[in-house]
Design a protein around this motif. Structure first.
Motif, short mmCIF file in Angstrom:
data_model
loop_
_atom_site.label_atom_id
_atom_site.label_comp_id
_atom_site.label_asym_id
_atom_site.label_seq_id
_atom_site.Cartn_x
_atom_site.Cartn_y
_atom_site.Cartn_z
N PRO A 84 0.80 -1.22 0.00
CA PRO A 84 0.00 0.00 0.00
C PRO A 84 0.84 1.28 0.00
CG PRO A 84 -0.99 -1.61 1.46
CD PRO A 84 0.32 -2.19 1.02
N LEU A 85 1.97 1.28 0.69
CA LEU A 85 2.80 2.47 0.73
C LEU A 85 3.30 2.85 -0.67
CD1 LEU A 85 4.33 4.70 2.23
CD2 LEU A 85 6.18 3.05 2.63
N VAL A 86 3.68 1.86 -1.47
CA VAL A 86 4.16 2.14 -2.82
C VAL A 86 3.08 2.82 -3.65
CG1 VAL A 86 4.94 1.07 -4.98
CG2 VAL A 86 5.85 0.26 -2.79
N ILE A 87 1.85 2.32 -3.56
CA ILE A 87 0.75 2.92 -4.31
C ILE A 87 0.45 4.32 -3.80
CG2 ILE A 87 -1.67 2.66 -4.97
CD1 ILE A 87 0.35 0.69 -6.25
N ALA A 88 0.50 4.51 -2.49
CA ALA A 88 0.28 5.85 -1.93
C ALA A 88 1.32 6.83 -2.47
CB ALA A 88 0.33 5.79 -0.41
N GLY A 100 -5.81 17.68 -8.63
CA GLY A 100 -7.24 17.69 -8.88
C GLY A 100 -7.69 16.87 -10.06
N ARG A 101 -6.79 16.01 -10.60
CA ARG A 101 -7.15 15.27 -11.81
C ARG A 101 -6.94 13.76 -11.69
NH1 ARG A 101 -3.95 16.99 -16.64
NH2 ARG A 101 -5.48 15.62 -17.65
N ILE A 102 -6.50 13.27 -10.54
CA ILE A 102 -6.09 11.87 -10.42
C ILE A 102 -7.11 11.06 -9.60
CG2 ILE A 102 -4.29 10.31 -9.59
CD1 ILE A 102 -3.49 12.00 -12.03
N ASP A 103 -7.48 9.88 -10.12
CA ASP A 103 -8.34 8.93 -9.43
C ASP A 103 -7.55 7.65 -9.17
OD1 ASP A 103 -10.60 10.61 -9.70
OD2 ASP A 103 -11.07 9.75 -11.66
N LEU A 104 -7.90 6.96 -8.09
CA LEU A 104 -7.28 5.67 -7.77
C LEU A 104 -8.36 4.63 -7.54
CD1 LEU A 104 -5.04 3.74 -7.03
CD2 LEU A 104 -4.89 4.83 -4.77
N GLY A 105 -8.56 3.78 -8.54
CA GLY A 105 -9.46 2.64 -8.40
C GLY A 105 -8.68 1.42 -7.99
N LEU A 106 -9.21 0.66 -7.03
CA LEU A 106 -8.50 -0.49 -6.47
C LEU A 106 -9.27 -1.78 -6.73
CD1 LEU A 106 -7.59 1.02 -2.98
CD2 LEU A 106 -6.09 0.84 -4.99
N GLY A 107 -8.55 -2.79 -7.21
CA GLY A 107 -9.13 -4.10 -7.43
C GLY A 107 -8.49 -5.14 -6.54
N ARG A 108 -9.23 -6.23 -6.33
CA ARG A 108 -8.79 -7.30 -5.43
C ARG A 108 -8.13 -8.47 -6.16
NH1 ARG A 108 -12.53 -11.36 -3.33
NH2 ARG A 108 -11.65 -12.44 -1.53
N ALA A 109 -8.35 -8.57 -7.46
CA ALA A 109 -7.76 -9.66 -8.24
C ALA A 109 -6.31 -9.33 -8.60
CB ALA A 109 -8.58 -9.90 -9.50
N PRO A 110 -5.51 -10.32 -8.98
CA PRO A 110 -4.13 -10.03 -9.35
C PRO A 110 -3.99 -9.44 -10.75
CG PRO A 110 -4.55 -12.37 -9.51
CD PRO A 110 -5.77 -11.78 -8.88
N GLY A 111 -5.01 -9.62 -11.62
CA GLY A 111 -4.91 -9.12 -12.97
C GLY A 111 -3.91 -9.89 -13.82
N ASP A 140 -5.18 5.47 5.05
CA ASP A 140 -4.49 6.14 6.16
C ASP A 140 -3.25 6.89 5.68
OD1 ASP A 140 -6.31 5.39 8.07
OD2 ASP A 140 -5.18 3.67 8.79
N TYR A 141 -2.56 6.37 4.68
CA TYR A 141 -1.41 7.10 4.15
C TYR A 141 -1.83 8.44 3.57
CZ TYR A 141 1.62 3.02 4.70
OH TYR A 141 2.35 1.97 5.22
N PHE A 142 -3.01 8.48 2.95
CA PHE A 142 -3.49 9.74 2.39
C PHE A 142 -4.09 10.66 3.44
CE2 PHE A 142 -4.31 7.28 -1.75
CZ PHE A 142 -3.08 7.63 -2.27
N PRO A 156 5.48 11.91 -1.77
CA PRO A 156 4.20 12.62 -1.67
C PRO A 156 3.05 11.66 -1.39
CG PRO A 156 5.38 13.16 -3.72
CD PRO A 156 6.01 11.94 -3.14
N GLY A 157 1.97 12.18 -0.91
CA GLY A 157 0.77 11.39 -0.65
C GLY A 157 0.00 11.87 0.55
N GLN A 158 0.69 12.02 1.68
CA GLN A 158 0.00 12.39 2.91
C GLN A 158 -0.70 13.74 2.76
OE1 GLN A 158 2.50 12.66 6.35
NE2 GLN A 158 0.80 12.70 7.78
N GLY A 159 -1.98 13.75 3.14
CA GLY A 159 -2.77 14.98 3.13
C GLY A 159 -3.36 15.34 1.79
N LEU A 160 -3.14 14.52 0.76
CA LEU A 160 -3.67 14.84 -0.56
C LEU A 160 -5.06 14.23 -0.74
CD1 LEU A 160 -0.53 14.39 -2.83
CD2 LEU A 160 -1.44 16.48 -1.80
N ASN A 161 -5.91 14.95 -1.42
CA ASN A 161 -7.29 14.51 -1.63
C ASN A 161 -7.39 13.73 -2.94
OD1 ASN A 161 -10.05 14.18 -1.41
ND2 ASN A 161 -10.52 16.18 -2.29
N ILE A 162 -7.06 12.46 -2.89
CA ILE A 162 -7.09 11.58 -4.05
C ILE A 162 -8.30 10.67 -3.93
CG2 ILE A 162 -5.86 9.82 -5.37
CD1 ILE A 162 -3.27 10.93 -4.08
N PRO A 163 -9.30 10.80 -4.79
CA PRO A 163 -10.47 9.92 -4.70
C PRO A 163 -10.07 8.46 -4.87
CG PRO A 163 -10.93 11.79 -6.13
CD PRO A 163 -9.46 11.82 -5.85
#
Length: 331
Positions: A84-88, A100-111, A140-142, A156-163
């Motif tokens: 999770p830290l790497v993705i954050a 203000g332009r970035i979204d983060l969708g999360l999946g549970r499968a390995p793909g 929590d990292y965000f 970067p990451g902490q305190g940012l509003n990333i949907p």
């Protein structure tokens, strides 16, 4: 009318390369921005010769850097493949570069398949089982208060509003998205079986959160649009071939459209592909308008995510142009 968005797997065509696919992705994103689409998402897959978006965060940066307004994000990042830290940090970096332009969708499968999953250094025994804890850790990292001397911070990451969105093709992520108060996207473009049940559960069990005060649901839909129904049905045969090859254990590049290739399948193969793609909307503008209207009325979704694996890039751009015109007609 609800927003329309784009899901892109950056298809590598039979006569092309990953470089071609990524150039086409950026070109399509620029068209999508001009046409008024809400967001442009890339999907993480590995060991797939026909998909160029494996390094998803890198491709998102490529698309965001080549556009100016459209939201760009992951549809999605397969969180079991990553700490999770790497993705954050990755998405904190993207948000810092393109605020203000970035979204983060999360999946549970390995793909991917089991061999590639091992090559990704995943813990195959518990990575999917720890998905809820990993999602909370990532949030929590965000948004957490990691201020102590021993705390780990995403910079970067902490305190940012990333949907953050949860993606799913079954009931699991719908239930988790509801419990956490996150937006939810259902993968009905390839897994139609639990569409209504998952949306119903998500809405019924939704708990308001710091991110959302009411449920917000999106669903994926294959839409193949062309000047005529016959032309659209021919374009559709490329993704039909892709599904069959995947189920045969022979994933490959996106093939040229061919009715003849489809006619050579066994009845069992044809039934499997027809079921997986049963919600697809294929046809001229009038046919597409009717199909999209039925899908929205059936699901009551808040946003539609359109996808189309079309061999010819010009035909693919034209398909999304027709869908945009349909949206304007529906509005």
């Amino acid at each position: 009318m609800i927003p329309f968005s784009v899901l892109d797997l950056s298809p590598i065509c039979a006569d092309g390369t990953a470089r071609d696919a990524l150039a086409n992705t950026l070109d399509l994103a620029r068209h999508a921005e001009r046409l008024g689409y809400e967001r442009y998402w890339l999907a993480e897959h590995h060991n797939m010769p026909g998909i160029a978006s494996a390094a998803t965060a890198v491709v998102i940066g490529h698309v965001a850097g080549g556009t100016s307004r459209i939201r760009v994000g992951a549809g999605g990042i397969m969180l079991p493949n990553h700490a999770p830290l790497v993705i954050a940090e990755q998405f904190g970096t993207l948000e810092s570069l393109y605020p203000g332009r970035i979204d983060l969708g999360l999946g549970r499968a390995p793909g991917t398949d089991q061999r590639a999953a091992r090559a990704l250094r995943r813990n195959l025994t518990d990575s999917a089982d720890t998905f809820p804890q990993d999602v909370v850790e990532l949030l929590d990292y965000f948004h957490g208060q990691a201020d102590g001397p021993d705390s780990v911070k995403a910079v970067p990451g902490q305190g940012l509003n990333i949907p953050v969105w949860l993606l799913g093709s079954s009931m699991f992520s719908a239930q988790l998205a509801a419990a956490l108060g996150l937006p939810f996207a259902f993968a009905s473009h390839f897994a139609p079986d639990y569409l209504e049940a998952a949306l119903q559960m998500y809405r019924a069990r939704f708990t308001p959160s710091r991110w959302l005060d009411r449920p917000y649901a999106m669903a994926g839909l294959n839409v193949f649009a062309a000047e005529t129904d016959d032309e659209a049905r021919l374009l559709f045969t490329s993704i039909q071939q892709q599904f069959i090859n995947l189920r045969r254990g022979m994933p490959g590049k996106l093939n040229r459209p061919s009715h003849e290739a489809v006619s050579r399948w066994s009845p069992v193969e044809r039934a499997g592909a027809d079921h997986a793609l049963s919600l697809a909307v294929v046809g001229s503008a009038d046919t597409v308008e009717q199909g999209i209207r039925r899908f929205i009325d059936r699901t009551g979704i808040d946003e539609l995510m359109v996808t189309a694996q079309i061999f010819d890039h010009a035909a693919r751009v034209r398909s999304f142009e027709i869908v945009a015109s349909v949206r304007n007609r529906l509005a």
